[in-house]
Design an enzyme around this catalytic site. Sequence first.
Site, PDB file in Angstrom:
ATOM      1  N   SER A 139       0.857  -1.194   0.000  1.00 41.08           N
ATOM      2  CA  SER A 139       0.000   0.000   0.000  1.00 41.08           C
ATOM      3  C   SER A 139       0.889   1.239   0.000  1.00 41.08           C
ATOM      4  CB  SER A 139      -0.846   0.007   1.281  1.00 41.08           C
ATOM      5  OG  SER A 139      -1.521   1.241   1.430  1.00 41.08           O
ATOM      6  N   TYR A 152      -2.890  -1.805  10.477  1.00 43.10           N
ATOM      7  CA  TYR A 152      -2.887  -1.994   9.023  1.00 43.10           C
ATOM      8  C   TYR A 152      -1.602  -1.433   8.413  1.00 43.10           C
ATOM      9  CZ  TYR A 152      -4.041  -1.327   4.109  1.00 43.10           C
ATOM     10  OH  TYR A 152      -4.003  -1.346   2.736  1.00 43.10           O
TER      11      TYR A 152
HETATM   12  N1  LIG Z   1      -8.535  -0.058  -1.872  1.00 46.50           N
HETATM   13  C1  LIG Z   1      -7.523   0.659  -1.436  1.00 46.50           C
HETATM   14  O1  LIG Z   1      -7.620   1.884  -1.283  1.00 46.50           O
HETATM   15  C2  LIG Z   1      -6.208  -0.014  -1.131  1.00 46.50           C
HETATM   16  C3  LIG Z   1      -5.072   0.806  -0.998  1.00 46.50           C
HETATM   17  C4  LIG Z   1      -3.858   0.222  -0.710  1.00 46.50           C
HETATM   18  C5  LIG Z   1      -3.766  -1.156  -0.571  1.00 46.50           C
HETATM   19  N2  LIG Z   1      -4.875  -1.924  -0.697  1.00 46.50           N
HETATM   20  C6  LIG Z   1      -4.713  -3.367  -0.530  1.00 46.50           C
HETATM   21  O2  LIG Z   1      -5.241  -4.057  -1.624  1.00 46.50           O
HETATM   22  C7  LIG Z   1      -5.670  -5.355  -1.228  1.00 46.50           C
HETATM   23  C8  LIG Z   1      -7.079  -5.592  -1.734  1.00 46.50           C
HETATM   24  O3  LIG Z   1      -7.943  -4.640  -1.150  1.00 46.50           O
HETATM   25  P1  LIG Z   1      -9.277  -4.124  -1.867  1.00 46.50           P
HETATM   26  O4  LIG Z   1      -9.212  -2.680  -1.926  1.00 46.50           O
HETATM   27  O5  LIG Z   1      -9.526  -4.883  -3.096  1.00 46.50           O
HETATM   28  O6  LIG Z   1     -10.336  -4.494  -0.728  1.00 46.50           O
HETATM   29  P2  LIG Z   1     -11.662  -5.367  -0.756  1.00 46.50           P
HETATM   30  O7  LIG Z   1     -12.511  -5.034  -1.921  1.00 46.50           O
HETATM   31  O8  LIG Z   1     -12.216  -5.260   0.617  1.00 46.50           O
HETATM   32  O9  LIG Z   1     -11.116  -6.859  -1.001  1.00 46.50           O
HETATM   33  C9  LIG Z   1     -10.458  -7.574  -0.005  1.00 46.50           C
HETATM   34  C10 LIG Z   1     -10.380  -9.018  -0.443  1.00 46.50           C
HETATM   35  O10 LIG Z   1      -9.659  -9.737   0.568  1.00 46.50           O
HETATM   36  C11 LIG Z   1     -10.412 -10.883   0.934  1.00 46.50           C
HETATM   37  N3  LIG Z   1     -10.119 -11.209   2.321  1.00 46.50           N
HETATM   38  C12 LIG Z   1     -10.202 -10.427   3.427  1.00 46.50           C
HETATM   39  N4  LIG Z   1      -9.813 -11.113   4.514  1.00 46.50           N
HETATM   40  C13 LIG Z   1      -9.469 -12.360   4.083  1.00 46.50           C
HETATM   41  C14 LIG Z   1      -8.981 -13.522   4.726  1.00 46.50           C
HETATM   42  N5  LIG Z   1      -8.779 -13.576   6.057  1.00 46.50           N
HETATM   43  N6  LIG Z   1      -8.718 -14.613   3.975  1.00 46.50           N
HETATM   44  C15 LIG Z   1      -8.909 -14.584   2.636  1.00 46.50           C
HETATM   45  N7  LIG Z   1      -9.392 -13.530   1.969  1.00 46.50           N
HETATM   46  C16 LIG Z   1      -9.660 -12.426   2.697  1.00 46.50           C
HETATM   47  C17 LIG Z   1     -11.870 -10.505   0.699  1.00 46.50           C
HETATM   48  O11 LIG Z   1     -12.610 -11.671   0.445  1.00 46.50           O
HETATM   49  P3  LIG Z   1     -13.892 -12.169   1.304  1.00 46.50           P
HETATM   50  O12 LIG Z   1     -14.483 -10.971   1.974  1.00 46.50           O
HETATM   51  O13 LIG Z   1     -14.773 -12.787   0.277  1.00 46.50           O
HETATM   52  O14 LIG Z   1     -13.303 -13.157   2.255  1.00 46.50           O
HETATM   53  C18 LIG Z   1     -11.751  -9.674  -0.573  1.00 46.50           C
HETATM   54  O15 LIG Z   1     -11.745 -10.510  -1.697  1.00 46.50           O
HETATM   55  C19 LIG Z   1      -5.546  -5.393   0.290  1.00 46.50           C
HETATM   56  O16 LIG Z   1      -4.360  -6.049   0.672  1.00 46.50           O
HETATM   57  C20 LIG Z   1      -5.464  -3.924   0.673  1.00 46.50           C
HETATM   58  O17 LIG Z   1      -4.749  -3.716   1.862  1.00 46.50           O
HETATM   59  C21 LIG Z   1      -6.090  -1.394  -0.969  1.00 46.50           C
END
Ligand SMILES: NC(=O)c1ccc[n+]([C@@H]2O[C@H](COP(=O)([O-])OP(=O)(O)OC[C@H]3O[C@@H](n4cnc5c(N)ncnc54)[C@H](OP(=O)(O)O)[C@@H]3O)[C@@H](O)[C@H]2O)c1
Length: 262
Positions: A139, A152
């Site tokens: 991130s 986080y």
């Molecule tokens: N969106 C942002 O602004 C942002 C910025 C920087 C970094 N990131 C990083 O990008 C990655 C994806 O985030 P996103 O934005 O796509 O969020 P998201 O839409 O909430 O997706 C998160 C994904 O992780 C899965 N997940 C959560 N806990 C889990 C667990 N214990 N075991 C297996 N799967 C799990 C969820 O699946 P289920 O709910 O179906 O289990 C979902 O598919 C994360 O690592 C996040 O930290 C996001």
Amino acid sequence: MKMSQNTVLITGGTSGIGYALAAQLLKRRNTVIITGRTEERLTAVRQSLSGVHTYVCDQSDPAAIVRLYAEVTRAFPDLNVLINNAGIGLKLNLNDTTRPLEDLEKEIRTNLIGPIQLINQFLPQLKRQKAAMIVNVTSGLAFVPLPLKPIYCATKAAMHSYTQSLRVQLKHSSIKVVELAPPATNTDFNKGQEEMNSASLMDVNKFARVSVRGLERGREEILPGMSPIIRLIGRLRPHATFRRAEAEQMAVHGEDSAKRLQ
Ligand SMILES: NC(=O)c1ccc[n+]([C@@H]2O[C@H](COP(=O)([O-])OP(=O)(O)OC[C@H]3O[C@@H](n4cnc5c(N)ncnc54)[C@H](OP(=O)(O)O)[C@@H]3O)[C@@H](O)[C@H]2O)c1
């Protein structure tokens, strides 16, 4: 590495970045496997992403990762790309010391211990492939913390550091190690966060396109959107935090907690 005809495992592919990466990689004729915590959400993805393979795996549970490894490698002996994407980000008031320890651990298990265990588990499989890749999704907040999400940000900073070491240790292997550091992106992750101005969020499909292009070009660090600027701030002002967060902290948890953050 060519981003077609690979066999790719993406953790957390039921929504957001994982889902968009899965869609991009399917379009480029890769075999794509995703994970999530519930069969219900995975079933919904199978209906919208034709050809995707799904496995239930809560990566905060070490036994679930062992099971995932056994099942996936049996069904997909050519697996050559692991994208460690799944993650959660909780707002926490560190002044509240009554929170159960399991609550604090959950985020560390999901964002840090889980990905490290996944790499440890899949490494022999990846080493057997002619060309392989590990992509760790960190991130922009790995470089400058947002105090509202303290654990986080710590897990992402740790994954950033771990990825650098992993890259050096795998230098003489067939495995390329990539860090993909998203900026604030328009996914469920930021849903319901009033402080996030949707105009400042990167479109998730654009994010996925830029990321896959970066992988194809052989980049070791892919920092789409605002992420390089955040990293630069972190380098120029090592003690910087997103100070706007103090006001948010105050609004959510009271004035005292914000003062103690200063
Ligand atoms: N969106 C942002 O602004 C942002 C910025 C920087 C970094 N990131 C990083 O990008 C990655 C994806 O985030 P996103 O934005 O796509 O969020 P998201 O839409 O909430 O997706 C998160 C994904 O992780 C899965 N997940 C959560 N806990 C889990 C667990 N214990 N075991 C297996 N799967 C799990 C969820 O699946 P289920 O709910 O179906 O289990 C979902 O598919 C994360 O690592 C996040 O930290 C996001």
